[in-house]
Design a protein around this motif. Structure first.
Motif, PDB file in Angstrom:
ATOM      1  N   ALA A 236      -7.731  31.889  11.634  1.00 31.75           N
ATOM      2  CA  ALA A 236      -8.865  31.557  10.765  1.00 31.75           C
ATOM      3  C   ALA A 236      -9.778  32.765  10.647  1.00 31.75           C
ATOM      4  CB  ALA A 236      -9.639  30.351  11.305  1.00 31.75           C
ATOM      5  N   VAL A 237     -10.303  32.974   9.457  1.00 32.47           N
ATOM      6  CA  VAL A 237     -11.265  34.047   9.187  1.00 32.47           C
ATOM      7  C   VAL A 237     -12.526  33.407   8.648  1.00 32.47           C
ATOM      8  CG1 VAL A 237     -11.749  36.174   7.933  1.00 32.47           C
ATOM      9  CG2 VAL A 237      -9.409  35.679   8.670  1.00 32.47           C
ATOM     10  N   THR A 238     -13.629  33.542   9.372  1.00 31.69           N
ATOM     11  CA  THR A 238     -14.916  33.009   8.943  1.00 31.69           C
ATOM     12  C   THR A 238     -15.900  34.158   8.792  1.00 31.69           C
ATOM     13  OG1 THR A 238     -15.590  32.609  11.238  1.00 31.69           O
ATOM     14  CG2 THR A 238     -14.527  30.800  10.071  1.00 31.69           C
ATOM     15  N   VAL A 239     -16.767  34.050   7.803  1.00 35.28           N
ATOM     16  CA  VAL A 239     -17.703  35.135   7.483  1.00 35.28           C
ATOM     17  C   VAL A 239     -19.109  34.577   7.405  1.00 35.28           C
ATOM     18  CG1 VAL A 239     -18.290  36.957   5.855  1.00 35.28           C
ATOM     19  CG2 VAL A 239     -15.893  36.346   6.195  1.00 35.28           C
ATOM     20  N   ILE A 250     -25.181  31.371   5.827  1.00 35.00           N
ATOM     21  CA  ILE A 250     -24.087  30.540   5.343  1.00 35.00           C
ATOM     22  C   ILE A 250     -22.800  31.022   5.998  1.00 35.00           C
ATOM     23  CG2 ILE A 250     -22.732  29.854   3.324  1.00 35.00           C
ATOM     24  CD1 ILE A 250     -25.260  30.198   1.660  1.00 35.00           C
ATOM     25  N   LEU A 251     -22.103  30.122   6.659  1.00 37.68           N
ATOM     26  CA  LEU A 251     -20.831  30.432   7.302  1.00 37.68           C
ATOM     27  C   LEU A 251     -19.714  29.899   6.411  1.00 37.68           C
ATOM     28  CD1 LEU A 251     -19.385  31.563   9.815  1.00 37.68           C
ATOM     29  CD2 LEU A 251     -19.469  29.253  10.780  1.00 37.68           C
ATOM     30  N   ARG A 252     -18.837  30.804   5.961  1.00 37.57           N
ATOM     31  CA  ARG A 252     -17.791  30.445   5.005  1.00 37.57           C
ATOM     32  C   ARG A 252     -16.421  30.763   5.603  1.00 37.57           C
ATOM     33  NH1 ARG A 252     -18.391  29.893  -0.464  1.00 37.57           N
ATOM     34  NH2 ARG A 252     -20.442  30.871  -0.288  1.00 37.57           N
ATOM     35  N   ALA A 253     -15.461  29.864   5.386  1.00 39.82           N
ATOM     36  CA  ALA A 253     -14.092  30.080   5.837  1.00 39.82           C
ATOM     37  C   ALA A 253     -13.298  30.761   4.736  1.00 39.82           C
ATOM     38  CB  ALA A 253     -13.435  28.762   6.216  1.00 39.82           C
ATOM     39  N   VAL A 254     -12.759  31.945   5.028  1.00 37.40           N
ATOM     40  CA  VAL A 254     -11.943  32.684   4.075  1.00 37.40           C
ATOM     41  C   VAL A 254     -10.467  32.323   4.248  1.00 37.40           C
ATOM     42  CG1 VAL A 254     -11.292  34.991   3.276  1.00 37.40           C
ATOM     43  CG2 VAL A 254     -13.624  34.555   4.054  1.00 37.40           C
ATOM     44  N   LYS A 255     -10.076  32.062   5.485  1.00 39.37           N
ATOM     45  CA  LYS A 255      -8.709  31.648   5.805  1.00 39.37           C
ATOM     46  C   LYS A 255      -8.779  30.647   6.943  1.00 39.37           C
ATOM     47  CE  LYS A 255      -4.480  33.323   8.036  1.00 39.37           C
ATOM     48  NZ  LYS A 255      -3.818  34.469   8.683  1.00 39.37           N
ATOM     49  N   ASN A 256      -7.956  29.608   6.865  1.00 39.55           N
ATOM     50  CA  ASN A 256      -7.942  28.607   7.925  1.00 39.55           C
ATOM     51  C   ASN A 256      -6.602  27.881   7.909  1.00 39.55           C
ATOM     52  OD1 ASN A 256      -8.495  26.804   9.940  1.00 39.55           O
ATOM     53  ND2 ASN A 256     -10.315  25.928   8.993  1.00 39.55           N
ATOM     54  N   ARG A 257      -5.789  28.120   8.918  1.00 37.73           N
ATOM     55  CA  ARG A 257      -4.483  27.465   9.006  1.00 37.73           C
ATOM     56  C   ARG A 257      -4.589  26.000   9.407  1.00 37.73           C
ATOM     57  NH1 ARG A 257      -1.609  32.449  12.218  1.00 37.73           N
ATOM     58  NH2 ARG A 257      -1.055  33.700  10.401  1.00 37.73           N
ATOM     59  N   PHE A 258      -5.753  25.584   9.888  1.00 39.97           N
ATOM     60  CA  PHE A 258      -5.900  24.227  10.397  1.00 39.97           C
ATOM     61  C   PHE A 258      -6.956  23.436   9.649  1.00 39.97           C
ATOM     62  CE2 PHE A 258      -5.034  27.169  13.982  1.00 39.97           C
ATOM     63  CZ  PHE A 258      -3.705  26.841  14.171  1.00 39.97           C
ATOM     64  N   GLY A 259      -7.336  23.877   8.463  1.00 42.37           N
ATOM     65  CA  GLY A 259      -8.342  23.154   7.698  1.00 42.37           C
ATOM     66  C   GLY A 259      -8.536  23.772   6.325  1.00 42.37           C
ATOM     67  N   GLU A 263     -14.854  24.883   2.743  1.00 34.74           N
ATOM     68  CA  GLU A 263     -16.032  24.342   3.418  1.00 34.74           C
ATOM     69  C   GLU A 263     -16.987  25.462   3.833  1.00 34.74           C
ATOM     70  OE1 GLU A 263     -16.704  21.310   3.554  1.00 34.74           O
ATOM     71  OE2 GLU A 263     -14.806  20.244   3.307  1.00 34.74           O
ATOM     72  N   ILE A 264     -18.281  25.135   3.843  1.00 33.85           N
ATOM     73  CA  ILE A 264     -19.288  26.074   4.322  1.00 33.85           C
ATOM     74  C   ILE A 264     -20.193  25.364   5.315  1.00 33.85           C
ATOM     75  CG2 ILE A 264     -19.276  27.356   2.140  1.00 33.85           C
ATOM     76  CD1 ILE A 264     -22.096  26.143   1.629  1.00 33.85           C
ATOM     77  N   GLY A 265     -20.816  26.156   6.164  1.00 27.32           N
ATOM     78  CA  GLY A 265     -21.831  25.656   7.076  1.00 27.32           C
ATOM     79  C   GLY A 265     -23.133  26.382   6.818  1.00 27.32           C
ATOM     80  N   VAL A 266     -24.235  25.675   6.851  1.00 27.86           N
ATOM     81  CA  VAL A 266     -25.547  26.255   6.543  1.00 27.86           C
ATOM     82  C   VAL A 266     -26.398  26.214   7.808  1.00 27.86           C
ATOM     83  CG1 VAL A 266     -27.560  26.176   5.020  1.00 27.86           C
ATOM     84  CG2 VAL A 266     -25.326  25.430   4.172  1.00 27.86           C
ATOM     85  N   PHE A 267     -26.986  27.352   8.145  1.00 32.74           N
ATOM     86  CA  PHE A 267     -27.818  27.483   9.337  1.00 32.74           C
ATOM     87  C   PHE A 267     -29.146  28.136   8.963  1.00 32.74           C
ATOM     88  CE2 PHE A 267     -23.415  27.600  10.663  1.00 32.74           C
ATOM     89  CZ  PHE A 267     -23.371  26.761  11.768  1.00 32.74           C
TER      90      PHE A 267
END
Length: 456
Positions: A236-239, A250-259, A263-267
């Motif tokens: 998984a690659v998250t940025v 903002i946490l964003r998934a660029v690659k995810n083998r398990f999801g 999706e994004i996460g906001v902090f």
């Protein structure tokens, strides 16, 4: 005997070439080729070759592989992070966390250590800070778990050996650019070192079934350093996105083998660390100006979550022979296209005017459904006619001036209702199968930009 030869590797795409070029022949980037040494094994005579190892006993049927559903994922204690990862940390997975310096990567890792440390042992490996410095930051964040262990080391081989010996349940590596292998050429952070260290950590994570989170720095272009030589190795690659002078991340998934990768996460960055933003729509719409031209609300889909946002446009007389076009948060090429459609199909003139477009809150929008609100903001800024604060627009714009359909129309409508909007303008084709009866919002279907502007 093994022979050593020099090869040149692109730090952007990982392509190899036998000679140096100013421009990478694969990705076209300039000044990205770095020289490194490659070991080539000499041919071994057939008579001296060892027998091929029989690995047929290692083949399993997919239904024969045992899996405990209760232990597949580890919850991190942050719902926003779990959403991006697809539900939590998967056993034996390798997750890359990237972002600019000071954005909050190390802070996020220490915060989740506090929750994970209640039930699991964690090894936090740092190549940038000493154990005392990590302790000072942990004290500020209120992290005092007894199951959190620190290791200040940069030798990747020694780190992997310690992981195999101590067998922690979760490992944090901060950061991969500081790790190195003594037998390899190149300094810390070089393409060869980053690739081989990541590969060694991956084998350790898979063999021991230990989830690992590794931190990766970004280069001057905002990309994770050495992304192409790492992204095929990690799971998984998250940025982390955002500006250091603004509190929101903002946490964003660029690659995810398990999801999902949408999706994004906001902090929100506070004095005590990162805090989750449970209602991103309210956060992004906070402080909207009333009665000001060039402002338009929209609803974007980030995975399964609809999020309200605001786009602003400023159209003013240019002081240069060639007017400026600036876009923040939206692709600049789409801005060019929208202006061209407005000029050709509706007769508006932007030739001697500067056009500035900005998505509020540091959001980066890349879905076509935001074409219509961007066009409405430009129209409002050009004509100096404010758009009502209770109006939201959605739709993709075609080159013929038509408004094309968008997905997830029903979810966007319900989000607009929840945020108290009174009217939503969206493509007529998207209303097929959508029930709009008894909704406390007026739904207007349009098929062209002119109809949308008339409905405003």
């Amino acid at each position: 005997m093994a022979k050593v030869k020099s090869v040149f590797i692109c730090r952007e795409c990982g392509a190899e070439t036998s000679k140096w070029n100013g421009r990478c022949p694969s990705c076209g980037e300039w000044n990205t080729l770095e020289e490194t040494e490659s070991v080539v094994s000499s041919a071994v005579p057939k008579s001296k070759r060892s027998a091929v190892k029989d690995i047929s006993d290692s083949i399993y049927g997919i239904n024969d592989v045992e899996m405990d559903k209760d232990e597949v994922r580890y919850k991190t204690g942050l719902n926003e992070l779990d959403r991006v990862l697809g539900g939590g940390l998967v056993k034996g997975s390798l997750v890359l966390l990237g972002g600019e310096p000071g954005i909050g990567k190390s802070t996020l890792l220490l915060q989740i250590c506090q929750h994970l440390g209640d039930d699991h042992t964690i090894l936090y490996v740092s190549g940038e800070e000493s154990a005392r410095q990590i302790k000072l930051r942990a004290h500020r964040l209120g992290v005092d778990s007894e199951n959190l262990y620190l290791l200040a080391q940069t030798d990747c081989e020694a780190i992997c050996a310690a992981i195999v010996k101590e067998k922690p349940e979760i490992v944090m590596i901060d950061s991969i650019q500081t790790m190195s292998i003594n037998g390899l050429t190149g300094t810390q952070g070089s393409i060869t070192q980053v690739r081989e260290c990541t590969n060694m950590l991956m084998h350790t994570a898979k063999n021991e079934e230990i989830p690992m989170i590794i931190v990766g720095h970004v280069n001057k272009d905002g990309n994770i350093a050495g992304p192409k030589v790492m992204e095929h190795i990690v799971d998984a690659v998250t940025v982390f996105e955002g500006q250091r002078n603004l509190p929101y991340r903002i946490l964003r998934a660029v690659k995810n083998r398990f999801g999902s990768t949408n999706e994004i996460g906001v902090f929100e960055m506070a004095g005590s660390g990162l805090r989750e933003v449970e209602n991103p729509s309210a956060m992004l719409l906070e402080g909207r100006p009333v009665g000001v031209s060039g402002c338009c609300a929209m609803c974007v889909m980030e995975g399964s979550r609809p999020i309200m946002a605001e786009v602003q446009a400023l159209v003013t007389k240019s002081g240069f022979s060639s007017p400026r076009r600036t876009s923040t948060g939206l692709d600049l090429n789409r801005l060019y296209m929208i202006i061209a459609v407005l000029e050709k199909r509706l007769g508006f003139f932007f030739g001697g005017l500067d056009a500035y477009l900005n998505v509020i809150g540091g959001m980066r929008i890349d879905e076509p459904a935001c074409d219509l609100p961007a066009a409405a903001a430009l129209w409002s800024g050009l004509t100096d006619k404010p758009i009502g604060e209770d109006i939201i627009l959605l739709g993709e714009i075609g080159l013929g001036g038509e408004v094309r359909g968008i997905p997830f129309a029903e979810q966007r409508i319900h989000e607009a209702v929840r945020m108290g909007f009174g009217r939503i303008i969206l493509p007529r084709s998207s209303l097929k199968g959508v029930r709009t009866d008894n909704l406390p919002i007026k739904v207007v279907g349009v098929s062209s930009i002119r109809q949308a502007f008339d409905a405003i």
